[in-house]
Design a protein around this motif. Structure first.
Motif, mmCIF file in Angstrom:
data_model
loop_
_atom_site.group_PDB
_atom_site.id
_atom_site.type_symbol
_atom_site.label_atom_id
_atom_site.label_comp_id
_atom_site.label_asym_id
_atom_site.label_seq_id
_atom_site.Cartn_x
_atom_site.Cartn_y
_atom_site.Cartn_z
ATOM 1 N N ALA A 40 -11.902 9.989 5.126
ATOM 2 C CA ALA A 40 -10.643 9.305 4.857
ATOM 3 C C ALA A 40 -10.330 9.361 3.366
ATOM 4 C CB ALA A 40 -10.712 7.846 5.327
ATOM 5 N N ARG A 41 -11.366 9.202 2.541
ATOM 6 C CA ARG A 41 -11.137 9.238 1.100
ATOM 7 C C ARG A 41 -10.712 10.630 0.662
ATOM 8 N NH1 ARG A 41 -14.230 10.022 -3.482
ATOM 9 N NH2 ARG A 41 -13.396 8.999 -5.345
ATOM 10 N N ARG A 42 -11.392 11.658 1.186
ATOM 11 C CA ARG A 42 -11.030 13.029 0.830
ATOM 12 C C ARG A 42 -9.598 13.345 1.243
ATOM 13 N NH1 ARG A 42 -15.189 16.947 -0.171
ATOM 14 N NH2 ARG A 42 -13.426 18.357 -0.168
ATOM 15 N N ALA A 43 -9.236 12.956 2.458
ATOM 16 C CA ALA A 43 -7.884 13.224 2.946
ATOM 17 C C ALA A 43 -6.855 12.472 2.105
ATOM 18 C CB ALA A 43 -7.766 12.823 4.413
ATOM 19 N N ALA A 45 -1.152 -15.633 2.771
ATOM 20 C CA ALA A 45 -0.814 -16.334 4.007
ATOM 21 C C ALA A 45 0.623 -16.820 3.872
ATOM 22 C CB ALA A 45 -1.761 -17.498 4.228
ATOM 23 N N THR A 46 1.373 -16.087 3.030
ATOM 24 C CA THR A 46 2.751 -16.490 2.727
ATOM 25 C C THR A 46 3.723 -15.777 3.653
ATOM 26 O OG1 THR A 46 2.731 -14.760 1.071
ATOM 27 C CG2 THR A 46 2.278 -17.002 0.319
ATOM 28 N N GLU A 47 4.877 -15.419 3.125
ATOM 29 C CA GLU A 47 5.894 -14.733 3.896
ATOM 30 C C GLU A 47 5.392 -13.359 4.336
ATOM 31 O OE1 GLU A 47 9.268 -16.172 4.240
ATOM 32 O OE2 GLU A 47 7.919 -17.840 3.762
ATOM 33 N N PRO A 48 5.704 -12.961 5.551
ATOM 34 C CA PRO A 48 5.333 -11.605 5.963
ATOM 35 C C PRO A 48 6.210 -10.589 5.236
ATOM 36 C CG PRO A 48 6.673 -12.648 7.645
ATOM 37 C CD PRO A 48 6.407 -13.705 6.604
ATOM 38 N N VAL A 49 5.612 -9.431 4.928
ATOM 39 C CA VAL A 49 6.329 -8.388 4.193
ATOM 40 C C VAL A 49 6.496 -7.174 5.094
ATOM 41 C CG1 VAL A 49 6.203 -6.789 2.252
ATOM 42 C CG2 VAL A 49 5.498 -9.167 1.953
ATOM 43 N N ASP A 50 7.687 -6.581 5.070
ATOM 44 C CA ASP A 50 7.963 -5.393 5.865
ATOM 45 C C ASP A 50 7.455 -4.156 5.122
ATOM 46 O OD1 ASP A 50 8.950 -3.263 7.286
ATOM 47 O OD2 ASP A 50 11.041 -3.598 6.738
ATOM 48 N N SER A 51 6.353 -3.600 5.586
ATOM 49 C CA SER A 51 5.832 -2.381 4.961
ATOM 50 C C SER A 51 5.925 -1.215 5.947
ATOM 51 C CB SER A 51 4.386 -2.588 4.515
ATOM 52 O OG SER A 51 3.591 -2.997 5.619
ATOM 53 N N SER A 52 6.981 -1.261 6.781
ATOM 54 C CA SER A 52 7.077 -0.273 7.857
ATOM 55 C C SER A 52 7.215 1.148 7.337
ATOM 56 C CB SER A 52 8.247 -0.622 8.783
ATOM 57 O OG SER A 52 9.440 -0.765 8.036
ATOM 58 N N PHE A 53 7.932 1.348 6.220
ATOM 59 C CA PHE A 53 8.066 2.723 5.726
ATOM 60 C C PHE A 53 6.720 3.264 5.258
ATOM 61 C CE2 PHE A 53 8.613 5.866 2.361
ATOM 62 C CZ PHE A 53 9.371 6.806 3.036
ATOM 63 N N LEU A 54 6.014 2.474 4.447
ATOM 64 C CA LEU A 54 4.721 2.940 3.943
ATOM 65 C C LEU A 54 3.767 3.244 5.095
ATOM 66 C CD1 LEU A 54 4.162 0.568 0.853
ATOM 67 C CD2 LEU A 54 5.029 2.918 0.896
ATOM 68 N N ARG A 55 3.874 2.456 6.157
ATOM 69 C CA ARG A 55 2.955 2.646 7.277
ATOM 70 C C ARG A 55 3.249 3.907 8.086
ATOM 71 N NH1 ARG A 55 -0.065 -2.010 9.043
ATOM 72 N NH2 ARG A 55 0.244 -1.426 11.208
ATOM 73 N N THR A 56 4.367 4.563 7.819
ATOM 74 C CA THR A 56 4.632 5.847 8.493
ATOM 75 C C THR A 56 3.965 7.008 7.761
ATOM 76 O OG1 THR A 56 6.634 6.375 7.216
ATOM 77 C CG2 THR A 56 6.923 5.032 9.196
ATOM 78 N N LEU A 57 3.367 6.724 6.575
ATOM 79 C CA LEU A 57 2.798 7.792 5.744
ATOM 80 C C LEU A 57 1.303 7.947 5.978
ATOM 81 C CD1 LEU A 57 4.625 6.864 2.413
ATOM 82 C CD2 LEU A 57 5.365 8.465 4.198
ATOM 83 N N VAL A 58 0.885 9.157 6.270
ATOM 84 C CA VAL A 58 -0.541 9.423 6.475
ATOM 85 C C VAL A 58 -1.333 9.058 5.223
ATOM 86 C CG1 VAL A 58 -2.275 11.194 6.890
ATOM 87 C CG2 VAL A 58 -0.150 11.225 8.181
ATOM 88 N N GLY A 59 -0.796 9.425 4.058
ATOM 89 C CA GLY A 59 -1.510 9.154 2.813
ATOM 90 C C GLY A 59 -1.762 7.674 2.619
ATOM 91 N N TYR A 60 -0.750 6.850 2.859
ATOM 92 C CA TYR A 60 -0.899 5.407 2.716
ATOM 93 C C TYR A 60 -1.963 4.861 3.665
ATOM 94 C CZ TYR A 60 0.421 0.435 2.909
ATOM 95 O OH TYR A 60 0.410 -0.939 2.880
ATOM 96 N N ASN A 61 -1.889 5.273 4.920
ATOM 97 C CA ASN A 61 -2.844 4.759 5.907
ATOM 98 C C ASN A 61 -4.267 5.253 5.636
ATOM 99 O OD1 ASN A 61 -1.264 3.218 8.075
ATOM 100 N ND2 ASN A 61 -0.047 5.066 7.829
ATOM 101 N N ALA A 62 -4.394 6.509 5.191
ATOM 102 C CA ALA A 62 -5.724 7.034 4.895
ATOM 103 C C ALA A 62 -6.337 6.289 3.715
ATOM 104 C CB ALA A 62 -5.649 8.533 4.583
ATOM 105 N N ARG A 63 -5.497 5.970 2.718
ATOM 106 C CA ARG A 63 -6.020 5.265 1.551
ATOM 107 C C ARG A 63 -6.452 3.852 1.932
ATOM 108 N NH1 ARG A 63 -3.920 2.243 -2.699
ATOM 109 N NH2 ARG A 63 -5.229 2.307 -4.556
ATOM 110 N N ARG A 64 -5.622 3.167 2.730
ATOM 111 C CA ARG A 64 -5.970 1.811 3.157
ATOM 112 C C ARG A 64 -7.265 1.812 3.966
ATOM 113 N NH1 ARG A 64 -1.926 -2.357 3.332
ATOM 114 N NH2 ARG A 64 -3.607 -3.471 4.377
#
Lengths: 166, 166
Positions: free
Chosen positions: A42-45, B25-44
């Motif tokens: 995951a880190r590499r990707a 535990a505050t207001e929910p944040v809409d991160s729907s665009f970032l969550r469509t990105l493979v790079g973002y999800n792989a980093r998380r």
DNA sequence: TATTGTTATACTCTATAACTATA
DNA sequence: TATAGTTATAGAGTATAACAATA
């Protein structure tokens, strides 16, 4: 002088990290154990995609974290620093300079929070909105290219599995 | 004084980064665009696993990069610094101190390279071999836990798709 | 008393230039 | 001339403590 990820209009160029990883036209190395680890892969990707990400975002003079901030502000008008910190995993003292820089560039503006006198609501300016319309399109295109060896179904599966982890 | 990732025997503890991401535990944040990105999800996902990785490896007083180095040396006896740099994406000047630290701790030893007088072949010591037998078992166990929400088939698919990207 | 945003500051990570010894 | 390893150093990223203003 080190390369600034922020230098505008600097064309595509490989990072020093990627260069370090590629020069090795030498002896092959057995990394079979590391390759069995989800974390390692995951880190590499992530690094592989983020490298392209940085190249493309340099056209907008945006760091990865700055793009993420602007995207969140765009989709959550009036979001507070505290919420940005929580969503991005950035500590409050480290966000101060990032916000100040985007504000100086006229991409965001901060207005008094309607219900909490301590907080400031962050909004995109017209310039920020315009920039992000282009930048988000560029990123969407970049994603397609970076994952070009995956089918659409594989790409969806990959994102679903990654989200099950975190 | 900042927390050292190397302090031995420090028990499981959340990182400041993770703390910053969780307080909300505050207001929910809409991160729907970032969550469509493979790079973002792989980093998380990578950060999520690496956080647990760091906690467990602190029992051996090993940073993530140090574990990777020792694992590669163990599976590639006589590997050179240059090869470690290329495989791990670390620049040569930054590897010097890491190697020196592991050598001082008696986990690796460096012998003259058999065919290249400029290079040094790196090997695990007996102590290094013993440590890594435990550490690699711990990591394998950790991987199972970190990906416990995935079936075995999903885990294999995930690794395969990630490797298609980089 | 707790939280938001901030300043100051220190540690770690990453990067570049330049040197040496050997190929 | 090129490469392996090293030193020195600069810049970016990440961390903690402590403060003022507000809840």
């Amino acid at each position: 002088m080190p390369r600034s990820a922020n230098s505008p209009k600097s064309g595509p160029r490989t990072t020093a990290r990627a260069a370090a990883a590629q020069d090795g036209a030498t002896e092959p190395v057995d990394s079979s154990f590391l390759r069995t680890l989800v974390g390692y892969n995951a880190r590499r990707a992530a690094l592989s995609i983020i490298e392209v990400f940085m190249q493309r975002m340099s056209a907008y003079d945006l760091k990865v974290v700055e793009f993420s901030m602007l995207s969140l502000v765009g989709h959550n008008p009036g979001i507070t620093s505290r919420q940005l910190c929580a969503t991005l995993g950035v500590l409050p003292p480290n966000l101060v300079g990032l916000i100040a820089a985007l504000e100086r560039r006229g991409l965001i503006k901060r207005l008094p929070h309607p219900s909490d006198g301590r907080a400031m609501g962050i909004h995109l300016t017209a310039a920020g909105t315009e920039l992000m319309q282009e930048a988000e399109q560029t990123v969407a295109q970049l994603e397609v290219e970076a994952t070009s060896r995956l089918t659409d179904a594989e790409r969806k599966t990959l994102i679903r599995l990654l989200q099950k982890i975190y």
